[in-house]
Design an enzyme around this catalytic site. Structure first.
Site, PDB file in Angstrom:
ATOM      1  CG  ASN A 102      -0.461  -0.256   2.517  1.00 19.13           C
ATOM      2  OD1 ASN A 102       0.563  -0.895   2.674  1.00 19.13           O
ATOM      3  ND2 ASN A 102      -1.139   0.256   3.527  1.00 19.13           N
ATOM      4  CB  ILE A 103       1.611   3.624  -2.373  1.00 19.45           C
ATOM      5  CG1 ILE A 103       2.433   2.395  -2.773  1.00 19.45           C
ATOM      6  CG2 ILE A 103       2.419   4.911  -2.560  1.00 19.45           C
ATOM      7  CD1 ILE A 103       2.719   2.295  -4.268  1.00 19.45           C
ATOM      8  CD  GLU A 104      -1.308   4.854   4.574  1.00 25.27           C
ATOM      9  OE1 GLU A 104      -0.793   5.703   5.332  1.00 25.27           O
ATOM     10  OE2 GLU A 104      -2.024   3.919   4.985  1.00 25.27           O
TER      11      GLU A 104
ATOM     12  CB  CYS B 122      -5.277  -1.342  -1.535  1.00 27.09           C
ATOM     13  SG  CYS B 122      -6.553  -0.546  -0.558  1.00 27.09           S
TER      14      CYS B 122
ATOM     15  CD  GLU C 245      -5.357  -5.836  -1.114  1.00 24.76           C
ATOM     16  OE1 GLU C 245      -4.775  -4.732  -1.043  1.00 24.76           O
ATOM     17  OE2 GLU C 245      -6.100  -6.267  -0.226  1.00 24.76           O
TER      18      GLU C 245
ATOM     19  CB  CYS D  91     -10.796  -2.205   0.570  1.00 29.46           C
ATOM     20  SG  CYS D  91     -10.245  -1.574  -1.024  1.00 29.46           S
TER      21      CYS D  91
ATOM     22  CB  CYS E 224      -8.799  -4.363  -3.578  1.00 28.00           C
ATOM     23  SG  CYS E 224      -7.592  -3.050  -3.286  1.00 28.00           S
TER      24      CYS E 224
HETATM   25  N1  THU Z   1      -5.197  -1.401   2.700  1.00 33.11           N
HETATM   26  C1  THU Z   1      -4.641  -2.222   1.752  1.00 33.11           C
HETATM   27  O1  THU Z   1      -3.549  -1.968   1.238  1.00 33.11           O
HETATM   28  N2  THU Z   1      -5.332  -3.328   1.391  1.00 33.11           N
HETATM   29  C2  THU Z   1      -6.505  -3.720   1.945  1.00 33.11           C
HETATM   30  O2  THU Z   1      -7.055  -4.717   1.541  1.00 33.11           O
HETATM   31  C3  THU Z   1      -7.117  -2.946   3.020  1.00 33.11           C
HETATM   32  C4  THU Z   1      -6.477  -1.632   3.320  1.00 33.11           C
HETATM   33  C5  THU Z   1      -4.445  -0.224   3.116  1.00 33.11           C
HETATM   34  C6  THU Z   1      -4.997   1.101   2.711  1.00 33.11           C
HETATM   35  C7  THU Z   1      -4.391   2.013   3.754  1.00 33.11           C
HETATM   36  O3  THU Z   1      -3.095   2.395   3.332  1.00 33.11           O
HETATM   37  C8  THU Z   1      -4.265   1.139   4.985  1.00 33.11           C
HETATM   38  O4  THU Z   1      -4.361  -0.194   4.528  1.00 33.11           O
HETATM   39  C9  THU Z   1      -5.304   1.392   6.044  1.00 33.11           C
HETATM   40  O5  THU Z   1      -6.581   1.349   5.511  1.00 33.11           O
END
Ligand code: THU
Length: 143
Positions: free
Chosen positions: A42-44, A53, A55, A90, A93
């Site tokens: 994941n890359i915020e 996310c 995925e 999520c 995804c």
């Molecule tokens: N996140 C994912 O990368 N994959 C998921 O299936 C659920 C959530 C990440 C998004 C965000 O960076 C962090 O988790 C918290 O929601």
């Protein structure tokens, strides 16, 4: 398919997660039908909504390489990178998976470590999902 090897790649990918806001780190390892594994984290983002996310990072890496046939994805994640329990994908995804997989056969492996995991089909996690067939003009319910 070596499930524990796929989980290990997801665990490794999680180490690259960029999560200054949530500190929730996720790794994914996507097995393509050609045998290649595409990993993602994941890359915020400071503006929050551009966040990707793990995925989707993995899927978009693969599709941008011209690969669109997939067998399975392993997902691990948790607060501060501790994958103490399952990290279900999520809804966004799941919808991306719906675009590029057969929901009845694509396997989603939710793991806490190499030996503790559950496997679901996309159909189980996205019942009655909307996909490419629903957009097709040859939909079975159309005259
Ligand atoms: N996140 C994912 O990368 N994959 C998921 O299936 C659920 C959530 C990440 C998004 C965000 O960076 C962090 O988790 C918290 O929601």
């Amino acid at each position: 398919m070596d499930i524990s090897a796929l989980i290990q790649q997801a665990l490794k990918a999680r180490c690259n997660a960029y999560t200054p806001y949530s500190h929730f780190q996720v790794g994914a390892a996507l097995l393509a039908a050609n045998g290649v594994v595409y990993t993602g984290c994941n890359i915020e983002n400071a503006a929050y909504t551009p966040t990707s996310c793990a995925e989707r990072t993995a899927f978009f890496k693969a599709v941008s390489d011209g690969v669109t046939d997939f067998c399975a994805i392993a997902i691990v994640g948790g607060p501060k990178g501790m994958p103490t329990r399952q990290c279900p994908p999520c809804g966004v995804c799941r919808q991306v998976m719906m675009e590029f997989t057969d929901p009845d056969s694509f396997q989603i492996i939710l793991a806490s470590d190499e030996t503790h995991y559950h496997i679901y089909t996309l159909r189980q996690l996205l019942p009655l999902g909307f996909g490419p067939d629903d957009v097709s003009p040859s939909h079975p319910l159309l005259p």
